[in-house]
Write a protein that holds these residues in place. Structure first.
Motif, PDB file in Angstrom:
ATOM      1  N   ARG A 120      13.464 -32.689  27.954  1.00  0.00           N
ATOM      2  CA  ARG A 120      13.867 -33.456  26.788  1.00  0.00           C
ATOM      3  C   ARG A 120      15.332 -33.219  26.440  1.00  0.00           C
ATOM      4  O   ARG A 120      15.796 -32.088  26.391  1.00  0.00           O
ATOM      5  CB  ARG A 120      12.987 -33.159  25.579  1.00  0.00           C
ATOM      6  CG  ARG A 120      12.385 -31.795  25.544  1.00  0.00           C
ATOM      7  CD  ARG A 120      11.282 -31.674  24.505  1.00  0.00           C
ATOM      8  NE  ARG A 120      11.433 -32.602  23.413  1.00  0.00           N
ATOM      9  CZ  ARG A 120      10.413 -33.076  22.717  1.00  0.00           C
ATOM     10  NH1 ARG A 120       9.191 -32.690  23.013  1.00  0.00           N
ATOM     11  NH2 ARG A 120      10.604 -33.908  21.731  1.00  0.00           N
ATOM     12  N   PRO A 121      16.027 -34.299  26.179  1.00  0.00           N
ATOM     13  CA  PRO A 121      17.459 -34.190  25.910  1.00  0.00           C
ATOM     14  C   PRO A 121      17.759 -33.789  24.479  1.00  0.00           C
ATOM     15  O   PRO A 121      18.894 -33.478  24.156  1.00  0.00           O
ATOM     16  CB  PRO A 121      17.957 -35.615  26.179  1.00  0.00           C
ATOM     17  CG  PRO A 121      16.774 -36.478  25.882  1.00  0.00           C
ATOM     18  CD  PRO A 121      15.546 -35.679  26.191  1.00  0.00           C
ATOM     19  N   ASP A 122      16.736 -33.788  23.635  1.00  0.00           N
ATOM     20  CA  ASP A 122      16.995 -33.570  22.216  1.00  0.00           C
ATOM     21  C   ASP A 122      16.846 -32.114  21.803  1.00  0.00           C
ATOM     22  O   ASP A 122      16.576 -31.810  20.653  1.00  0.00           O
ATOM     23  CB  ASP A 122      16.081 -34.456  21.367  1.00  0.00           C
ATOM     24  CG  ASP A 122      14.611 -34.181  21.654  1.00  0.00           C
ATOM     25  OD1 ASP A 122      14.338 -33.555  22.705  1.00  0.00           O
ATOM     26  OD2 ASP A 122      13.753 -34.579  20.856  1.00  0.00           O
ATOM     27  N   VAL A 123      16.976 -31.198  22.753  1.00  0.00           N
ATOM     28  CA  VAL A 123      16.994 -29.791  22.362  1.00  0.00           C
ATOM     29  C   VAL A 123      18.406 -29.255  22.583  1.00  0.00           C
ATOM     30  O   VAL A 123      19.070 -29.602  23.557  1.00  0.00           O
ATOM     31  CB  VAL A 123      15.987 -28.946  23.175  1.00  0.00           C
ATOM     32  CG1 VAL A 123      14.610 -29.565  23.113  1.00  0.00           C
ATOM     33  CG2 VAL A 123      16.428 -28.791  24.593  1.00  0.00           C
ATOM     34  N   SER A 124      18.827 -28.417  21.652  1.00  0.00           N
ATOM     35  CA  SER A 124      20.142 -27.818  21.783  1.00  0.00           C
ATOM     36  C   SER A 124      20.130 -26.776  22.895  1.00  0.00           C
ATOM     37  O   SER A 124      19.374 -25.812  22.828  1.00  0.00           O
ATOM     38  CB  SER A 124      20.539 -27.166  20.464  1.00  0.00           C
ATOM     39  OG  SER A 124      21.465 -26.135  20.692  1.00  0.00           O
ATOM     40  N   PRO A 125      20.947 -26.944  23.914  1.00  0.00           N
ATOM     41  CA  PRO A 125      20.974 -25.967  25.003  1.00  0.00           C
ATOM     42  C   PRO A 125      21.308 -24.565  24.512  1.00  0.00           C
ATOM     43  O   PRO A 125      20.758 -23.580  25.020  1.00  0.00           O
ATOM     44  CB  PRO A 125      22.074 -26.514  25.919  1.00  0.00           C
ATOM     45  CG  PRO A 125      22.129 -27.964  25.632  1.00  0.00           C
ATOM     46  CD  PRO A 125      21.819 -28.092  24.176  1.00  0.00           C
ATOM     47  N   ASP A 126      22.166 -24.486  23.523  1.00  0.00           N
ATOM     48  CA  ASP A 126      22.535 -23.170  23.023  1.00  0.00           C
ATOM     49  C   ASP A 126      21.354 -22.481  22.345  1.00  0.00           C
ATOM     50  O   ASP A 126      21.071 -21.305  22.595  1.00  0.00           O
ATOM     51  CB  ASP A 126      23.697 -23.300  22.035  1.00  0.00           C
ATOM     52  CG  ASP A 126      24.974 -23.740  22.730  1.00  0.00           C
ATOM     53  OD1 ASP A 126      25.196 -23.286  23.871  1.00  0.00           O
ATOM     54  OD2 ASP A 126      25.721 -24.545  22.160  1.00  0.00           O
ATOM     55  N   ILE A 148      24.063 -23.646  30.341  1.00  0.00           N
ATOM     56  CA  ILE A 148      24.445 -24.589  31.398  1.00  0.00           C
ATOM     57  C   ILE A 148      23.228 -24.955  32.238  1.00  0.00           C
ATOM     58  O   ILE A 148      23.008 -26.127  32.571  1.00  0.00           O
ATOM     59  CB  ILE A 148      25.560 -23.977  32.274  1.00  0.00           C
ATOM     60  CG1 ILE A 148      26.858 -23.883  31.470  1.00  0.00           C
ATOM     61  CG2 ILE A 148      25.770 -24.819  33.523  1.00  0.00           C
ATOM     62  CD1 ILE A 148      27.989 -23.226  32.222  1.00  0.00           C
ATOM     63  N   LEU A 149      22.427 -23.945  32.551  1.00  0.00           N
ATOM     64  CA  LEU A 149      21.207 -24.217  33.318  1.00  0.00           C
ATOM     65  C   LEU A 149      20.307 -25.192  32.554  1.00  0.00           C
ATOM     66  O   LEU A 149      19.710 -26.092  33.145  1.00  0.00           O
ATOM     67  CB  LEU A 149      20.454 -22.912  33.602  1.00  0.00           C
ATOM     68  CG  LEU A 149      21.094 -21.983  34.633  1.00  0.00           C
ATOM     69  CD1 LEU A 149      20.277 -20.711  34.798  1.00  0.00           C
ATOM     70  CD2 LEU A 149      21.236 -22.683  35.970  1.00  0.00           C
ATOM     71  N   VAL A 150      20.225 -24.983  31.256  1.00  0.00           N
ATOM     72  CA  VAL A 150      19.399 -25.886  30.452  1.00  0.00           C
ATOM     73  C   VAL A 150      19.957 -27.303  30.517  1.00  0.00           C
ATOM     74  O   VAL A 150      19.215 -28.279  30.694  1.00  0.00           O
ATOM     75  CB  VAL A 150      19.337 -25.406  28.989  1.00  0.00           C
ATOM     76  CG1 VAL A 150      18.627 -26.438  28.124  1.00  0.00           C
ATOM     77  CG2 VAL A 150      18.620 -24.067  28.902  1.00  0.00           C
ATOM     78  N   ARG A 151      21.260 -27.421  30.393  1.00  0.00           N
ATOM     79  CA  ARG A 151      21.876 -28.749  30.459  1.00  0.00           C
ATOM     80  C   ARG A 151      21.597 -29.423  31.791  1.00  0.00           C
ATOM     81  O   ARG A 151      21.307 -30.620  31.850  1.00  0.00           O
ATOM     82  CB  ARG A 151      23.391 -28.628  30.252  1.00  0.00           C
ATOM     83  CG  ARG A 151      23.764 -28.698  28.796  1.00  0.00           C
ATOM     84  CD  ARG A 151      25.216 -28.996  28.560  1.00  0.00           C
ATOM     85  NE  ARG A 151      25.552 -28.501  27.222  1.00  0.00           N
ATOM     86  CZ  ARG A 151      25.969 -27.274  26.970  1.00  0.00           C
ATOM     87  NH1 ARG A 151      26.138 -26.416  27.965  1.00  0.00           N
ATOM     88  NH2 ARG A 151      26.226 -26.908  25.743  1.00  0.00           N
ATOM     89  N   GLU A 152      21.682 -28.662  32.832  1.00  0.00           N
ATOM     90  CA  GLU A 152      21.417 -29.224  34.156  1.00  0.00           C
ATOM     91  C   GLU A 152      19.975 -29.687  34.265  1.00  0.00           C
ATOM     92  O   GLU A 152      19.673 -30.693  34.911  1.00  0.00           O
ATOM     93  CB  GLU A 152      21.749 -28.197  35.235  1.00  0.00           C
ATOM     94  CG  GLU A 152      23.252 -27.970  35.367  1.00  0.00           C
ATOM     95  CD  GLU A 152      23.585 -26.803  36.270  1.00  0.00           C
ATOM     96  OE1 GLU A 152      24.769 -26.603  36.548  1.00  0.00           O
ATOM     97  OE2 GLU A 152      22.655 -26.081  36.690  1.00  0.00           O
ATOM     98  N   MET A 175      30.015 -10.241  26.426  1.00  0.00           N
ATOM     99  CA  MET A 175      29.088 -10.103  27.546  1.00  0.00           C
ATOM    100  C   MET A 175      27.866 -10.979  27.320  1.00  0.00           C
ATOM    101  O   MET A 175      27.471 -11.769  28.189  1.00  0.00           O
ATOM    102  CB  MET A 175      28.677  -8.644  27.658  1.00  0.00           C
ATOM    103  CG  MET A 175      27.577  -8.358  28.640  1.00  0.00           C
ATOM    104  SD  MET A 175      27.320  -6.571  28.795  1.00  0.00           S
ATOM    105  CE  MET A 175      25.787  -6.369  27.933  1.00  0.00           C
ATOM    106  N   ILE A 176      27.272 -10.863  26.144  1.00  0.00           N
ATOM    107  CA  ILE A 176      26.081 -11.646  25.854  1.00  0.00           C
ATOM    108  C   ILE A 176      26.412 -13.129  25.786  1.00  0.00           C
ATOM    109  O   ILE A 176      25.666 -13.971  26.289  1.00  0.00           O
ATOM    110  CB  ILE A 176      25.443 -11.170  24.540  1.00  0.00           C
ATOM    111  CG1 ILE A 176      25.102  -9.690  24.640  1.00  0.00           C
ATOM    112  CG2 ILE A 176      24.194 -11.969  24.232  1.00  0.00           C
ATOM    113  CD1 ILE A 176      24.482  -9.130  23.402  1.00  0.00           C
ATOM    114  N   SER A 177      27.552 -13.434  25.172  1.00  0.00           N
ATOM    115  CA  SER A 177      27.947 -14.829  25.063  1.00  0.00           C
ATOM    116  C   SER A 177      28.096 -15.458  26.438  1.00  0.00           C
ATOM    117  O   SER A 177      27.657 -16.588  26.670  1.00  0.00           O
ATOM    118  CB  SER A 177      29.265 -14.939  24.297  1.00  0.00           C
ATOM    119  OG  SER A 177      29.080 -14.546  22.956  1.00  0.00           O
ATOM    120  N   ASN A 178      28.699 -14.733  27.344  1.00  0.00           N
ATOM    121  CA  ASN A 178      28.854 -15.254  28.691  1.00  0.00           C
ATOM    122  C   ASN A 178      27.497 -15.560  29.317  1.00  0.00           C
ATOM    123  O   ASN A 178      27.289 -16.624  29.897  1.00  0.00           O
ATOM    124  CB  ASN A 178      29.587 -14.246  29.576  1.00  0.00           C
ATOM    125  CG  ASN A 178      31.073 -14.220  29.290  1.00  0.00           C
ATOM    126  OD1 ASN A 178      31.602 -15.171  28.713  1.00  0.00           O
ATOM    127  ND2 ASN A 178      31.733 -13.153  29.676  1.00  0.00           N
TER     128      ASN A 178
END
Lengths: 227, 227
Positions: A149-155, A137-141, A127-130
DNA sequence: TAATAAAGTGAATACTGATTCACACTTAGT
DNA sequence: ACTAAGTGTGAATCAGTATTCACTTTATTA
C-alpha cells in the motif's frame, strides 16, 4: 604470566570485541577497562597502549555496530531481489545479530550512552538514522512494486520495523532466554507484512488459510527463496 | 541554610520523584544520591534518613512506574468502552506519560537496571510482563467483538504495541525533541489498527477459513509463492 | 648482533560516589 | 518546659575506576 606481545591492530580488534561482549553481559554502564583488560588477557594499563581512553573504545564499538547494521542491509540487497522479502530477510539477519551478540541492542536504542554528552548522542542518533533511512528506502521500493500500500509513511514503517525486534530483544535478555524471540519475530513479521499488504488484491503473500506448512523459522529460513 | 524538617513519607515521595526526574535527564547510570539530595534540597547523607540505600530508591521508582502503567490500563477501561478504542487511548496515555516524564522509557525496556543482579531484573521483567498481559487482554477483547482479525497472536500484538512507541521515544529523547513522536504515534496507530482490522473487503464477519486457534497463525510459506 | 620501537606490567594518582557517624536542630507528647 | 524521637548536616571512610608513569620484556630492523 605475561601476555604475548600482539600487534596493536589485532589488540584493538580484540578489545573492541571484548567491550561489546562485556556490554552484552553487564550493560554499557558496566563496561570497565579493567573488565576488557581481563577479557583480553592483559593488565588494565596495557589497554592504553592501543586506545587513548575508554571513550575511544566505545567509539569504535559504535562504529563496529554501525557497520554491521548497514552490512546487513547490503547483504540483503545482494541476496534477495523482492523488496518485501528483503525486509523479511533483514529482520532475520537483525535477529541473528542480536542473538549472537547481546551487546548490540544494549547500545542501539539504549540510553546510557548518549545520556551524558552531546557528541556521542549525536553519533548514535546518526547511526540509527542511517539504518532507519535504509529501511525506509526498502519500504519505498516495496511500494514501487505496487503490491504494498502506498498510503503508509515509509519513515513510520521503518521505525515500526525497529520496534518489531527491539522490545522483544530486551525481553529476551531480561528473561534469560525464556522469551522466545524467534517466534515473536515470526509473528511480528506476519503482522507487519499484513499491515503493508495492499488490501484489494487477495495475494498469496499472507494466506490466512493457505497451505499451512510448518516451516521452522529462525535459523535457516534463508536458503533458496530466490533463484 | 537548613532544609526544613519534613515527614519521612513526604520526603520518600519527593525523593522518588526526584530520582525519576533525574533518570529522565541523565539516565539510570547517571542517578546519584548526591543528585537526588540536591534536587530535594537536602544534603546527600540526609537521604539515608528515608532510604536505606540507593537500591531501595530505585525499587520504589520501579514500583511507581509499574503503578502508573497499570493505572493507564485501568483509566482506559473506565473512559472508553470499545476495545480497539481502548488500545488507541492507551497508546496516547502512554505517550503522555513518556512526554511528561522522560525517565520512564529509560527504565521500561531499558537495560542498565537489570544488567547487574537477578533480583531487579526479575522485578522489571514482571512489571513489563504484567503490562503486556493487560494489553494482550485488550487485544483479545477486541477480537471478541469480531471486528478484529482472530488470527493474530494477542501476545505478539502486545509486544508490537510496545514497539510502536518505545523506539520512537528513544529517538525523541536522542534528537532533543526534534523527532516528532506525536506524529509517529499517530501514523503508527493507523498502521497498527490497519493490521488488526478484519479485512472486510475480502469476506464479511467470519474469518475466511473458519475459526482458528489463536496460538497458531497460518504460516506464510517460505518460498515460491510468487510468480 | 646491536639498537630501537612496540607491547606488557605493577605501582601510584586522582577522582567519583555510596555509605557511616557523631553531632545539631526541630517537633511532638507528657 | 522537658525529653525523646525524628530529621538535617558536615566530615570521614571506603571502594571502585580511569589514567599516568617508570620500568621490563619482546619484536623489528639496520
Amino acid at each position: 604470566m605475561r601476555a604475548p606481545n600482539t600487534k596493536t591492530e589485532v589488540r584493538q580488534e580484540q578489545i573492541a570485541q571484548a567491550a561489546l561482549a562485556l556490554i552484552g553481559r553487564n550493560g554499557v554502564a558496566g563496561l570497565s577497562v579493567a573488565g576488557v583488560a581481563n577479557e583480553v588477557g592483559v593488565v588494565p594499563s596495557g589497554i592504553y597502549r592501543h586506545f587513548r581512553s575508554k571513550d575511544e573504545i566505545l567509539d569504535v564499538v559504535l562504529d563496529m555496530i554501525s557497520q554491521r547494521l548497514l552490512g546487513n542491509v547490503q547483504a540483503v540487497r545482494v541476496e534477495v531481489s523482492d523488496p518485501l522479502d528483503r525486509l523479511h530477510r533483514l529482520l532475520l539477519l537483525h535477529l541473528e545479530l542480536i542473538r549472537s551478540n547481546g551487546g548490540i541492542p544494549r547500545v542501539v536504542l539504549s540510553e546510557e550512552i548518549f545520556a551524558g554528552q552531546g557528541r556521542r548522542r549525536l553519533k548514535v542518533y546518526r547511526m540509527i538514522s542511517n539504518y532507519l533511512n535504509e529501511v525506509a528506502i526498502l519500504v519505498r521500493e516495496a511500494q514501487a512494486t505496487g503490491r504494498t500500500r502506498p498510503d503508509v509513511s515509509p519513515d513510520a514503517a521503518a521505525v515500526m520495523f525497529l520496534g518489531l525486534i527491539q522490545p522483544a530483544a530486551i525481553l529476551w535478555m531480561m528473561s534469560d532466554g525464556k522469551f522466545d524471540i524467534g517466534q515473536h519475530a515470526e509473528h511480528a513479521w506476519q503482522l507487519f507484512s499484513l499491515m503493508l499488504a495492499q488490501p484489494e488484491t487477495a495475494r498469496a503473500a499472507t494466506p490466512p488459510c493457505g497451505p499451512q506448512k510448518k516451516t521452522t523459522i529462525g535459523k535457516k529460513g534463508e536458503a533458496g527463496e530466490r533463484p
